[in-house]
Design a protein around this motif. Structure first.
Motif, PDB file in Angstrom:
ATOM      1  N   SER A 134       0.828  -1.213   0.000  1.00 49.73           N
ATOM      2  CA  SER A 134       0.000   0.000   0.000  1.00 49.73           C
ATOM      3  C   SER A 134       0.856   1.255   0.000  1.00 49.73           C
ATOM      4  CB  SER A 134      -0.938  -0.006   1.214  1.00 49.73           C
ATOM      5  OG  SER A 134      -0.203  -0.046   2.424  1.00 49.73           O
ATOM      6  N   HIS A 135       2.140   1.106   0.254  1.00 46.45           N
ATOM      7  CA  HIS A 135       3.061   2.243   0.280  1.00 46.45           C
ATOM      8  C   HIS A 135       4.004   2.258  -0.922  1.00 46.45           C
ATOM      9  CE1 HIS A 135       1.967   3.179   4.471  1.00 46.45           C
ATOM     10  NE2 HIS A 135       1.948   1.869   4.647  1.00 46.45           N
ATOM     11  N   TYR A 136       4.302   1.100  -1.457  1.00 40.41           N
ATOM     12  CA  TYR A 136       5.287   0.966  -2.527  1.00 40.41           C
ATOM     13  C   TYR A 136       4.731   0.142  -3.688  1.00 40.41           C
ATOM     14  CZ  TYR A 136       9.192   2.014   0.782  1.00 40.41           C
ATOM     15  OH  TYR A 136      10.058   2.571   1.686  1.00 40.41           O
ATOM     16  N   ARG A 137       5.328   0.322  -4.838  1.00 44.56           N
ATOM     17  CA  ARG A 137       5.322  -0.701  -5.865  1.00 44.56           C
ATOM     18  C   ARG A 137       6.497  -1.615  -5.493  1.00 44.56           C
ATOM     19  NH1 ARG A 137       6.646   0.508 -12.266  1.00 44.56           N
ATOM     20  NH2 ARG A 137       6.260  -1.599 -13.079  1.00 44.56           N
ATOM     21  N   VAL A 138       6.211  -2.820  -5.039  1.00 42.25           N
ATOM     22  CA  VAL A 138       7.243  -3.724  -4.538  1.00 42.25           C
ATOM     23  C   VAL A 138       7.627  -4.695  -5.656  1.00 42.25           C
ATOM     24  CG1 VAL A 138       7.941  -5.299  -2.713  1.00 42.25           C
ATOM     25  CG2 VAL A 138       6.206  -3.555  -2.242  1.00 42.25           C
ATOM     26  N   VAL A 139       8.907  -4.733  -5.979  1.00 39.29           N
ATOM     27  CA  VAL A 139       9.418  -5.536  -7.092  1.00 39.29           C
ATOM     28  C   VAL A 139      10.395  -6.568  -6.540  1.00 39.29           C
ATOM     29  CG1 VAL A 139      10.726  -5.466  -9.248  1.00 39.29           C
ATOM     30  CG2 VAL A 139       9.108  -3.626  -8.708  1.00 39.29           C
ATOM     31  N   CYS A 140      10.111  -7.839  -6.797  1.00 40.90           N
ATOM     32  CA  CYS A 140      10.897  -8.932  -6.225  1.00 40.90           C
ATOM     33  C   CYS A 140      11.371  -9.851  -7.356  1.00 40.90           C
ATOM     34  CB  CYS A 140      10.059  -9.733  -5.239  1.00 40.90           C
ATOM     35  SG  CYS A 140       9.226  -8.729  -3.974  1.00 40.90           S
ATOM     36  N   PRO A 141      12.609  -9.719  -7.795  1.00 44.89           N
ATOM     37  CA  PRO A 141      13.096 -10.552  -8.897  1.00 44.89           C
ATOM     38  C   PRO A 141      13.548 -11.937  -8.448  1.00 44.89           C
ATOM     39  CG  PRO A 141      14.806  -9.032  -8.207  1.00 44.89           C
ATOM     40  CD  PRO A 141      13.588  -8.692  -7.387  1.00 44.89           C
ATOM     41  N   ASP A 142      13.435 -12.890  -9.370  1.00 42.84           N
ATOM     42  CA  ASP A 142      14.171 -14.148  -9.275  1.00 42.84           C
ATOM     43  C   ASP A 142      15.517 -13.884  -9.941  1.00 42.84           C
ATOM     44  OD1 ASP A 142      12.190 -15.761  -8.103  1.00 42.84           O
ATOM     45  OD2 ASP A 142      11.346 -16.342 -10.030  1.00 42.84           O
ATOM     46  N   VAL A 143      16.573 -13.786  -9.152  1.00 40.23           N
ATOM     47  CA  VAL A 143      17.891 -13.539  -9.741  1.00 40.23           C
ATOM     48  C   VAL A 143      18.177 -14.638 -10.769  1.00 40.23           C
ATOM     49  CG1 VAL A 143      20.362 -13.285  -9.269  1.00 40.23           C
ATOM     50  CG2 VAL A 143      18.672 -12.379  -7.651  1.00 40.23           C
ATOM     51  N   VAL A 144      18.821 -14.261 -11.869  1.00 37.74           N
ATOM     52  CA  VAL A 144      19.062 -15.212 -12.964  1.00 37.74           C
ATOM     53  C   VAL A 144      19.648 -16.520 -12.437  1.00 37.74           C
ATOM     54  CG1 VAL A 144      21.383 -14.319 -13.507  1.00 37.74           C
ATOM     55  CG2 VAL A 144      20.029 -15.444 -15.295  1.00 37.74           C
ATOM     56  N   GLY A 145      19.145 -17.645 -12.992  1.00 34.50           N
ATOM     57  CA  GLY A 145      19.567 -18.959 -12.543  1.00 34.50           C
ATOM     58  C   GLY A 145      18.671 -19.551 -11.479  1.00 34.50           C
ATOM     59  N   ARG A 146      17.691 -18.764 -11.003  1.00 30.07           N
ATOM     60  CA  ARG A 146      16.787 -19.235  -9.956  1.00 30.07           C
ATOM     61  C   ARG A 146      15.333 -19.086 -10.408  1.00 30.07           C
ATOM     62  NH1 ARG A 146      21.830 -16.565  -9.037  1.00 30.07           N
ATOM     63  NH2 ARG A 146      22.662 -17.187  -7.011  1.00 30.07           N
ATOM     64  N   GLY A 147      14.502 -19.918  -9.797  1.00 26.04           N
ATOM     65  CA  GLY A 147      13.065 -19.757  -9.957  1.00 26.04           C
ATOM     66  C   GLY A 147      12.604 -19.689 -11.394  1.00 26.04           C
ATOM     67  N   ARG A 148      11.831 -18.661 -11.711  1.00 29.53           N
ATOM     68  CA  ARG A 148      11.219 -18.516 -13.027  1.00 29.53           C
ATOM     69  C   ARG A 148      12.155 -17.886 -14.053  1.00 29.53           C
ATOM     70  NH1 ARG A 148       8.382 -16.558  -8.876  1.00 29.53           N
ATOM     71  NH2 ARG A 148       6.434 -17.591  -8.265  1.00 29.53           N
ATOM     72  N   SER A 149      13.304 -17.417 -13.616  1.00 29.11           N
ATOM     73  CA  SER A 149      14.237 -16.751 -14.536  1.00 29.11           C
ATOM     74  C   SER A 149      15.005 -17.758 -15.379  1.00 29.11           C
ATOM     75  CB  SER A 149      15.220 -15.874 -13.750  1.00 29.11           C
ATOM     76  OG  SER A 149      14.568 -14.764 -13.180  1.00 29.11           O
ATOM     77  N   ASP A 150      15.572 -17.267 -16.483  1.00 32.17           N
ATOM     78  CA  ASP A 150      16.393 -18.124 -17.343  1.00 32.17           C
ATOM     79  C   ASP A 150      17.648 -18.579 -16.608  1.00 32.17           C
ATOM     80  OD1 ASP A 150      14.621 -17.802 -19.420  1.00 32.17           O
ATOM     81  OD2 ASP A 150      15.846 -16.342 -20.513  1.00 32.17           O
ATOM     82  N   ARG A 151      18.253 -19.640 -17.137  1.00 34.86           N
ATOM     83  CA  ARG A 151      19.572 -20.079 -16.708  1.00 34.86           C
ATOM     84  C   ARG A 151      20.603 -19.491 -17.670  1.00 34.86           C
ATOM     85  NH1 ARG A 151      15.816 -20.883 -13.222  1.00 34.86           N
ATOM     86  NH2 ARG A 151      15.853 -22.853 -12.083  1.00 34.86           N
ATOM     87  N   LEU A 152      21.745 -19.088 -17.156  1.00 34.18           N
ATOM     88  CA  LEU A 152      22.793 -18.543 -18.009  1.00 34.18           C
ATOM     89  C   LEU A 152      23.429 -19.645 -18.848  1.00 34.18           C
ATOM     90  CD1 LEU A 152      24.628 -16.025 -15.642  1.00 34.18           C
ATOM     91  CD2 LEU A 152      23.002 -15.492 -17.463  1.00 34.18           C
ATOM     92  N   ARG A 153      23.799 -19.307 -20.073  1.00 34.14           N
ATOM     93  CA  ARG A 153      24.472 -20.286 -20.935  1.00 34.14           C
ATOM     94  C   ARG A 153      25.851 -20.658 -20.394  1.00 34.14           C
ATOM     95  NH1 ARG A 153      21.651 -16.819 -24.233  1.00 34.14           N
ATOM     96  NH2 ARG A 153      20.178 -17.791 -25.686  1.00 34.14           N
ATOM     97  N   ASP A 154      26.493 -19.703 -19.723  1.00 39.43           N
ATOM     98  CA  ASP A 154      27.818 -19.947 -19.150  1.00 39.43           C
ATOM     99  C   ASP A 154      27.773 -19.663 -17.658  1.00 39.43           C
ATOM    100  OD1 ASP A 154      30.465 -20.037 -18.374  1.00 39.43           O
ATOM    101  OD2 ASP A 154      31.218 -18.997 -20.151  1.00 39.43           O
ATOM    102  N   PRO A 155      27.832 -20.693 -16.807  1.00 33.34           N
ATOM    103  CA  PRO A 155      27.671 -20.483 -15.369  1.00 33.34           C
ATOM    104  C   PRO A 155      28.787 -19.697 -14.698  1.00 33.34           C
ATOM    105  CG  PRO A 155      28.199 -22.783 -15.845  1.00 33.34           C
ATOM    106  CD  PRO A 155      27.931 -22.120 -17.164  1.00 33.34           C
ATOM    107  N   GLN A 156      29.894 -19.443 -15.391  1.00 41.41           N
ATOM    108  CA  GLN A 156      30.941 -18.640 -14.760  1.00 41.41           C
ATOM    109  C   GLN A 156      30.466 -17.216 -14.477  1.00 41.41           C
ATOM    110  OE1 GLN A 156      34.377 -17.156 -16.997  1.00 41.41           O
ATOM    111  NE2 GLN A 156      33.441 -17.936 -18.884  1.00 41.41           N
ATOM    112  N   TYR A 157      29.356 -16.808 -15.126  1.00 36.57           N
ATOM    113  CA  TYR A 157      28.844 -15.451 -14.924  1.00 36.57           C
ATOM    114  C   TYR A 157      27.831 -15.361 -13.799  1.00 36.57           C
ATOM    115  CZ  TYR A 157      31.310 -14.600 -19.251  1.00 36.57           C
ATOM    116  OH  TYR A 157      32.289 -14.522 -20.211  1.00 36.57           O
TER     117      TYR A 157
END
Length: 293
Positions: free
Chosen positions: A56-79
């Motif tokens: 009610s006070h903010y637009r709250v934005v909660c990402p799945d950091v890349v490689g987790r959850g609904r986000s893509d997996r990186l092609r090269d895990p060193q990144y």
């Protein structure tokens, strides 16, 4: 009651493009934005209780950091490293903000706190208030080794309850929770694969950068993190679990004497890291974020 919306934003790494998913709560036209970023093997859903409370006070934005959850997996895990995550968050913040002058407020747990620390230290940072949840510039070597060993294991469970019991066992440092809360914490990070097995909802390649850490590189990283800490100028709240093995009491006290000189709150009976799903913990964040600077 506010409900979450699911969105994504396209980001880039040296290996190519990837999409980062995020949950969003509150009025999408609200210029006040709170970004909440989770720990190394967790997901955006960790912040459902906190986001609902503050929506009610903010637009709250909660990402799945890349490689987790609904986000893509990186092609090269060193990144799978903090600099990549910082770049992704800059892209996300550009997507969800409309007034550069307002910037954003930031709540970061563990890895999410490291990302916020680096971003808050940069010239022109968009972060105006910073909450660091159980993280600092000094990372205990034994704790890092424990995390690296844990995240690289390809563990599968025949049913959800078995997986949930495992998540609870390895997360006991989160402190006391109800059975319902433990099932939510487990359900957020488990998914059923095509063979019907339950697995953890992240790329096992996350372990690769941990395996590359040497004593020399760790010392260099610590020096860089202290330099970043000393460059932060925004109001900062430092939260520590009283029993944390990742952020010592001595390090927390040292942080209070330099850099942004944060307010320190230690939560009794909790290790790494407080989950902020319970009203008392949520109230700590609410008071700081909505109070005067």
């Amino acid at each position: 009651m506010s409900e979450a919306r699911l969105n994504s934003v396209q980001c880039s790494s040296p290996a190519g493009l990837h999409r980062m998913a995020y949950k969003e709560w509150g009025d999408p036209d609200n210029p006040r934005v709170l970004v909440c970023v989770h720990g190394v093997t967790r997901v955006a859903d960790d912040f459902d209780h906190l986001a609902r409370d503050l929506s009610s006070h903010y637009r709250v934005v909660c990402p799945d950091v890349v490689g987790r959850g609904r986000s893509d997996r990186l092609r090269d895990p060193q990144y799978y490293t903090v600099p990549q995550y910082v770049a992704d968050m800059v892209t996300l913040i550009a997507r969800v903000t409309r007034d550069d002058a307002l910037g954003v407020h930031w709540f970061g747990t563990s890895m999410g706190g490291l990302i916020g620390m680096i971003l808050a230290s940069l010239p022109g940072t968009p972060i105006r208030k910073l909450v660091l949840n159980d993280i600092g510039p000094v990372l205990d070597g034994a704790a890092i080794a424990r995390i690296g060993e844990y995240i690289g294991q390809d563990i599968r469970f025949p049913d959800f309850d078995t997986g949930a019991n495992y998540v609870k066992a390895v997360s006991v440092s989160f402190g006391p929770h109800s059975d319902e809360e433990w099932r939510k914490l487990a359900g957020d990070v488990l998914r059923q694969d095509q063979d019907g097995q339950w697995v953890r909802h992240y790329d096992l390649g996350l372990a690769q950068p941990f395996r590359a850490i040497t004593p020399e590189s760790a010392a260099g990283d610590e020096a860089a993190l202290w330099a970043a800490w000393d460059a932060i100028r925004c109001p900062t709240l430092l939260v520590r679990g009283e029993l944390s093995d990742l952020l010592s009491h001595e390090t927390a006290q040292a942080m209070c004497a330099r850099g942004p000189k944060p307010r320190l709150v230690e939560i009794p009976g909790v290790g790494h890291a407080p989950t902020f799903v319970q009203p008392g913990q949520i109230a700590i964040a609410r008071e700081f974020l909505l109070g005067a600077s």
